[in-house]
Design an enzyme around this catalytic site. Structure first.
Site, PDB file in Angstrom:
ATOM      1  N   SER A 139      47.947  44.065  44.651  1.00  0.00           N
ATOM      2  CA  SER A 139      49.094  43.571  43.891  1.00  0.00           C
ATOM      3  C   SER A 139      50.220  44.593  43.972  1.00  0.00           C
ATOM      4  CB  SER A 139      48.701  43.360  42.426  1.00  0.00           C
ATOM      5  OG  SER A 139      49.834  43.193  41.596  1.00  0.00           O
ATOM      6  N   TYR A 153      45.104  45.989  34.463  1.00  0.00           N
ATOM      7  CA  TYR A 153      45.249  45.185  35.683  1.00  0.00           C
ATOM      8  C   TYR A 153      45.826  46.024  36.816  1.00  0.00           C
ATOM      9  CZ  TYR A 153      46.945  41.620  38.900  1.00  0.00           C
ATOM     10  OH  TYR A 153      47.191  40.880  40.026  1.00  0.00           O
TER      11      TYR A 153
END
Length: 247
Positions: A139, A153
């Site tokens: 990501s 995350y």
């Protein structure tokens, strides 16, 4: 051509989106996820439309023995797996120190420890074949530590990116290729209720950009390339206070 491709987390979101894009390009697919009904619907859609081989299996990536069993079963069925895309993950997260350890633990475990299990299984197959392409979906959040609900995350995605780079270093002078893909904001059913995000693209546009990047077999790639390659540079080099203000 990487003919036979395994994708984890393929029942929805960018996993299903990438499956559709690869199918349109004539690849055979090994698809796995927890929701077999969704996989079977996708299997029927892709075989009817493109006439390719699509095999589906149930997989909970947090069941580590099952990861190895499913990957090996696909390898046996297809004869050879040419590309494995470690895509399964979750986007949950909560502020640190607010009493939500279990949610953050589950995010860290699914995105990193389960990712490690998938990489172990994939590289074992590729070493035996002396060929293959390992792809991990990280990501853009992996570039820096981030506040609020993104803290765990982002850390988990940074961890899988570092793991992938280590595997790339290990396999540097072998026929096995290793790629880290860092998507920006892609709108899918998993984040349909979230507010509009900067530079977001649709699932269809994002999935097409992901497949185009993966087929180039880069060491790392921000996707879509514009503007995320530039954003990644700023995230890496700006002071943390500025990164926080950018959201």
């Amino acid at each position: 051509m990487r003919k036979n491709i395994l994708i984890t987390g393929a029942s929805s979101g960018i996993g299903a989106g990438m499956a559709r894009e690869f199918a349109a390009r004539g690849h055979n697919l090994a698809l796995c996820a927890r929701r077999i009904e969704r996989l079977e619907e996708l299997q029927h859609e892709l075989t009817e439309k493109y006439g390719i081989k699509v095999s589906v299996r149930v997989l909970d990536v947090n069941n580590y023995p099952q990861v190895f069993e499913v990957f090996e079963a696909f390898a046996s069925e297809f004869g050879q797996l040419d590309r494995i895309i470690v895509n399964a993950g979750v986007g949950n997260g909560r502020r640190i120190g607010k009493g939500h350890f279990e949610i953050n633990r589950q995010t860290a475990e699914t995105n990193f420890i389960a990712g490690l299990a998938q990489c172990e299984a994939a590289v074992g197959i590729f070493r035996r074949q002396n060929a293959g392409h390992l792809v991990t979906i990280s990501s853009m959040s992996a570039f820096r530590g981030l506040p609020r609900h993104l803290t765990t995350y982002a850390a988990s995605k940074a961890a899988i990116a570092a793991l992938t780079e280590g595997i790339r270093a290990e396999l540097f002078d072998t026929p096995i290729k290793v790629s880290t893909i860092l998507p920006g904001y892609i709108r899918t059913e998993l984040n349909a209720g979230a507010k509009k995000l900067p530079f977001e693209v649709s699932e269809e546009v994002g999935s097409k950009a992901l497949v185009q990047a993966i087929d180039r077999e880069p060491s790392t790639a921000c996707v879509p390339s514009w503007p995320w390659t530039l954003v990644g540079f700023f995230m890496k080099h700006f002071p943390l206070r500025w990164v926080i203000k950018l959201g």
